[in-house]
Write a protein that holds these residues in place. Structure first.
Motif, PDB file in Angstrom:
ATOM      1  N   PRO A 117       0.824  -1.207   0.000  1.00  0.00           N
ATOM      2  CA  PRO A 117       0.000   0.000   0.000  1.00  0.00           C
ATOM      3  C   PRO A 117       0.857   1.256   0.000  1.00  0.00           C
ATOM      4  N   THR A 118       0.214   2.379  -0.222  1.00  0.00           N
ATOM      5  CA  THR A 118       0.907   3.661  -0.111  1.00  0.00           C
ATOM      6  C   THR A 118       1.189   3.952   1.361  1.00  0.00           C
ATOM      7  N   ILE A 119       2.431   4.269   1.665  1.00  0.00           N
ATOM      8  CA  ILE A 119       2.823   4.590   3.047  1.00  0.00           C
ATOM      9  C   ILE A 119       3.192   6.067   3.117  1.00  0.00           C
ATOM     10  N   ARG A 120       2.568   6.755   4.050  1.00  0.00           N
ATOM     11  CA  ARG A 120       2.809   8.188   4.211  1.00  0.00           C
ATOM     12  C   ARG A 120       3.664   8.421   5.457  1.00  0.00           C
ATOM     13  N   THR A 121       4.671   9.274   5.314  1.00  0.00           N
ATOM     14  CA  THR A 121       5.540   9.619   6.443  1.00  0.00           C
ATOM     15  C   THR A 121       5.401  11.110   6.737  1.00  0.00           C
ATOM     16  N   GLU A 122       5.172  11.430   7.992  1.00  0.00           N
ATOM     17  CA  GLU A 122       5.028  12.824   8.393  1.00  0.00           C
ATOM     18  C   GLU A 122       6.405  13.390   8.725  1.00  0.00           C
ATOM     19  N   PRO A 123       6.866  14.372   7.955  1.00  0.00           N
ATOM     20  CA  PRO A 123       8.207  14.926   8.177  1.00  0.00           C
ATOM     21  C   PRO A 123       8.374  15.463   9.597  1.00  0.00           C
ATOM     22  N   GLY A 124       9.488  15.130  10.194  1.00  0.00           N
ATOM     23  CA  GLY A 124       9.829  15.671  11.502  1.00  0.00           C
ATOM     24  C   GLY A 124       9.175  14.976  12.678  1.00  0.00           C
ATOM     25  N   THR A 125       8.215  14.078  12.435  1.00  0.00           N
ATOM     26  CA  THR A 125       7.521  13.418  13.545  1.00  0.00           C
ATOM     27  C   THR A 125       8.007  11.996  13.765  1.00  0.00           C
ATOM     28  N   GLY A 126       8.642  11.417  12.771  1.00  0.00           N
ATOM     29  CA  GLY A 126       9.050  10.021  12.891  1.00  0.00           C
ATOM     30  C   GLY A 126       7.881   9.057  12.864  1.00  0.00           C
ATOM     31  N   ARG A 127       6.723   9.491  12.305  1.00  0.00           N
ATOM     32  CA  ARG A 127       5.537   8.654  12.241  1.00  0.00           C
ATOM     33  C   ARG A 127       5.199   8.324  10.795  1.00  0.00           C
ATOM     34  N   ALA A 128       4.820   7.069  10.559  1.00  0.00           N
ATOM     35  CA  ALA A 128       4.393   6.622   9.239  1.00  0.00           C
ATOM     36  C   ALA A 128       3.009   6.000   9.365  1.00  0.00           C
ATOM     37  N   SER A 129       2.267   5.971   8.263  1.00  0.00           N
ATOM     38  CA  SER A 129       0.922   5.407   8.319  1.00  0.00           C
ATOM     39  C   SER A 129       0.508   4.848   6.966  1.00  0.00           C
ATOM     40  N   THR A 130      -0.446   3.938   7.006  1.00  0.00           N
ATOM     41  CA  THR A 130      -1.091   3.400   5.817  1.00  0.00           C
ATOM     42  C   THR A 130      -2.435   2.855   6.246  1.00  0.00           C
ATOM     43  N   THR A 131      -3.126   2.127   5.369  1.00  0.00           N
ATOM     44  CA  THR A 131      -4.427   1.564   5.722  1.00  0.00           C
ATOM     45  C   THR A 131      -4.500   0.103   5.294  1.00  0.00           C
ATOM     46  N   ILE A 132      -5.397  -0.626   5.947  1.00  0.00           N
ATOM     47  CA  ILE A 132      -5.760  -1.970   5.522  1.00  0.00           C
ATOM     48  C   ILE A 132      -7.287  -2.041   5.529  1.00  0.00           C
ATOM     49  N   ASP A 133      -7.834  -2.630   4.491  1.00  0.00           N
ATOM     50  CA  ASP A 133      -9.271  -2.624   4.216  1.00  0.00           C
ATOM     51  C   ASP A 133      -9.789  -4.056   4.352  1.00  0.00           C
ATOM     52  N   VAL A 134     -10.718  -4.289   5.295  1.00  0.00           N
ATOM     53  CA  VAL A 134     -11.164  -5.647   5.623  1.00  0.00           C
ATOM     54  C   VAL A 134     -12.676  -5.772   5.433  1.00  0.00           C
ATOM     55  N   LEU A 135     -13.090  -6.767   4.668  1.00  0.00           N
ATOM     56  CA  LEU A 135     -14.504  -7.074   4.456  1.00  0.00           C
ATOM     57  C   LEU A 135     -14.854  -8.367   5.171  1.00  0.00           C
ATOM     58  N   SER A 136     -15.919  -8.343   5.985  1.00  0.00           N
ATOM     59  CA  SER A 136     -16.476  -9.565   6.574  1.00  0.00           C
ATOM     60  C   SER A 136     -17.832  -9.801   5.917  1.00  0.00           C
ATOM     61  N   PHE A 137     -18.061 -11.038   5.417  1.00  0.00           N
ATOM     62  CA  PHE A 137     -19.241 -11.274   4.594  1.00  0.00           C
ATOM     63  C   PHE A 137     -19.705 -12.724   4.720  1.00  0.00           C
ATOM     64  N   ASN A 138     -20.929 -12.904   5.188  1.00  0.00           N
ATOM     65  CA  ASN A 138     -21.595 -14.205   5.142  1.00  0.00           C
ATOM     66  C   ASN A 138     -22.254 -14.313   3.772  1.00  0.00           C
ATOM     67  N   VAL A 139     -21.714 -15.186   2.921  1.00  0.00           N
ATOM     68  CA  VAL A 139     -22.129 -15.225   1.521  1.00  0.00           C
ATOM     69  C   VAL A 139     -23.352 -16.111   1.272  1.00  0.00           C
ATOM     70  N   GLU A 140     -23.918 -16.710   2.323  1.00  0.00           N
ATOM     71  CA  GLU A 140     -25.074 -17.602   2.167  1.00  0.00           C
ATOM     72  C   GLU A 140     -24.753 -18.707   1.154  1.00  0.00           C
ATOM     73  N   GLY A 141     -23.628 -19.362   1.391  1.00  0.00           N
ATOM     74  CA  GLY A 141     -23.152 -20.370   0.449  1.00  0.00           C
ATOM     75  C   GLY A 141     -23.727 -21.739   0.726  1.00  0.00           C
ATOM     76  N   LEU A 142     -25.055 -21.813   0.846  1.00  0.00           N
ATOM     77  CA  LEU A 142     -25.746 -23.074   1.081  1.00  0.00           C
ATOM     78  C   LEU A 142     -26.291 -23.615  -0.236  1.00  0.00           C
ATOM     79  N   ALA A 143     -26.425 -24.915  -0.325  1.00  0.00           N
ATOM     80  CA  ALA A 143     -26.907 -25.556  -1.536  1.00  0.00           C
ATOM     81  C   ALA A 143     -28.317 -26.098  -1.334  1.00  0.00           C
ATOM     82  N   TRP A 144     -28.905 -26.616  -2.406  1.00  0.00           N
ATOM     83  CA  TRP A 144     -30.217 -27.251  -2.328  1.00  0.00           C
ATOM     84  C   TRP A 144     -30.114 -28.465  -1.414  1.00  0.00           C
ATOM     85  N   PRO A 145     -31.109 -28.758  -0.548  1.00  0.00           N
ATOM     86  CA  PRO A 145     -32.458 -28.176  -0.522  1.00  0.00           C
ATOM     87  C   PRO A 145     -32.627 -26.997   0.431  1.00  0.00           C
ATOM     88  N   ALA A 146     -31.593 -26.642   1.210  1.00  0.00           N
ATOM     89  CA  ALA A 146     -31.726 -25.518   2.134  1.00  0.00           C
ATOM     90  C   ALA A 146     -31.853 -24.199   1.383  1.00  0.00           C
TER      91      ALA A 146
END
Length: 350
Positions: free
Chosen positions: A36-65
């Motif tokens: 990912p893109t990492i951003r560094t704040e000059p003079g602070t010694g801090r860096a940051s980025t993001t992580i994107d998480v999806l939680s999903f119940n896909v209803e992956g049941l078959a016939w006959p349910a």
């Protein structure tokens, strides 16, 4: 009820024949993965980025349910693949109810290079089992003592998965038709390129309520045992002091007492809904909420915990596959998508 049980058994027996593709995780040399893109704040010694998480119940049941799920499952996989192709997909996806062959095929084509499954149908607990749901087993409600399918859990990741583990809840810690599935908790350690420490990611699916077809007292007892199992599994990983994210289908909508018990059991973790609903929150809320306690109206939750080396804060919460413009509703659950801001010091410890 006999017809229901016969149908459920037929469904799960068919799902048990599903041939899961080989797990793909980096147990060998790591391929080059764009970070990912990492951003560094000059003079602070801090860096940051993001992580994107999806939680999903896909209803992956078959016939006959369930009937006619293949087309919707294929669309879920196609949409995620298209998002991946243009770099707009979630970085990590936590899936529940991955039972049917159609579900496995569809989500295996979603464009994620790292995919892990578990617990499997025959997997046994490695930790000692304490307690059990009280009273005799309800054989006519699926409490047969053996599992016809695995947990239905899967974790997909754009970034390397460097360690995996999972643990079923066990045959004595379930209630009703849920006992036909080997439900439990799944773990993947994800290494985000450029971030100084790996992140422990957990996926779970707790015992259902009315759909388990047993009385509330019984499925409530099962959930209490499963909460303890989940907390013990997480505690074993916390010893290494890594940051952690948890997602899944907790089956607690409309039961504030169970939700409070979950938060007490996982007291080191913060629920994303609570953080993002707070009056002075920095979280960008992009989903519709009713009332002052939106966490009480959903089965789908995420929780998080920072570590000494890596700060973790929810930056955005939104829904996917919820029926809004551009997001077709393709399951009986909406997807819960959370973007976390990761921040750390770039200065060497003295």
């Amino acid at each position: 009820m006999l017809r229901f049980l016969t149908g459920a058994a037929a469904l799960l027996a068919a799902a048990a024949c599903t041939s899961l593709p080989p797990a793909r995780w980096s147990d060998g040399p790591l391929p080059r993965t764009a970070g990912p893109t990492i951003r560094t704040e000059p003079g602070t010694g801090r860096a940051s980025t993001t992580i994107d998480v999806l939680s999903f119940n896909v209803e992956g049941l078959a016939w006959p349910a369930r009937r006619g799920r293949a087309a919707s499952l294929a669309r879920i996989g196609d949409i995620l693949a298209a998002l991946n192709a243009r770099g707009a997909a979630p970085d990590v996806v936590l899936l529940q109810e991955m039972f049917s062959p159609a579900a496995v095929r569809a989500l295996s084509r979603a464009g994620y290079p790292y995919r892990v499954w578990g617990p499997t149908r025959t997997q046994r607990r490695t930790r000692a089992t304490t307690g059990r749901v009280p009273g005799p087993r309800r054989w006519g409600k699926g409490e047969t003592g053996f599992h016809l399918v695995g947990s239905g859990l899967a974790i997909l990741s754009r970034y390397p998965i460097v360690a995996v583990s999972s643990e079923p809840f066990g045959a004595a810690h379930c209630a009703g038709f849920d006992c036909l599935s080997n439900k439990g908790v799944q773990h993947a350690r994800v290494m985000v390129p450029g971030v100084p420490t790996a992140i422990d990611v957990f996926n779970t699916h707790l015992n259902s309520q009315a759909e388990s077809r047993v009385l509330a007292a019984r499925h409530s007892a099962a959930q209490a045992l499963q909460r303890a199992d989940l907390a013990a599994f997480l505690a074993a990983k916390e010893a290494e002091r890594r940051p952690a994210l948890i997602g899944g289908d907790f089956n607690m909508a409309g039961t504030p007492g169970r939700l409070a018990a979950l938060e007490e059991a996982l007291s080191r973790y913060t629920m994303v809904h609570r953080f993002c609903a707070a009056p002075a929150t920095t979280c960008d809320v992009r989903m519709s909420w009713d009332g002052d306690a939106p966490w009480a109206d959903t089965e789908d939750l995420q929780l998080y915990r920072a570590s000494p080396a890596l700060d973790v804060v929810p930056a955005r919460i939104e829904a996917m596959f919820d029926g809004t413009a551009g997001q077709p509703q393709l399951s009986d659950h909406d997807g819960l998508r959370v973007t976390y801001r990761l921040e750390w010091s770039t200065r060497a410890a003295r």
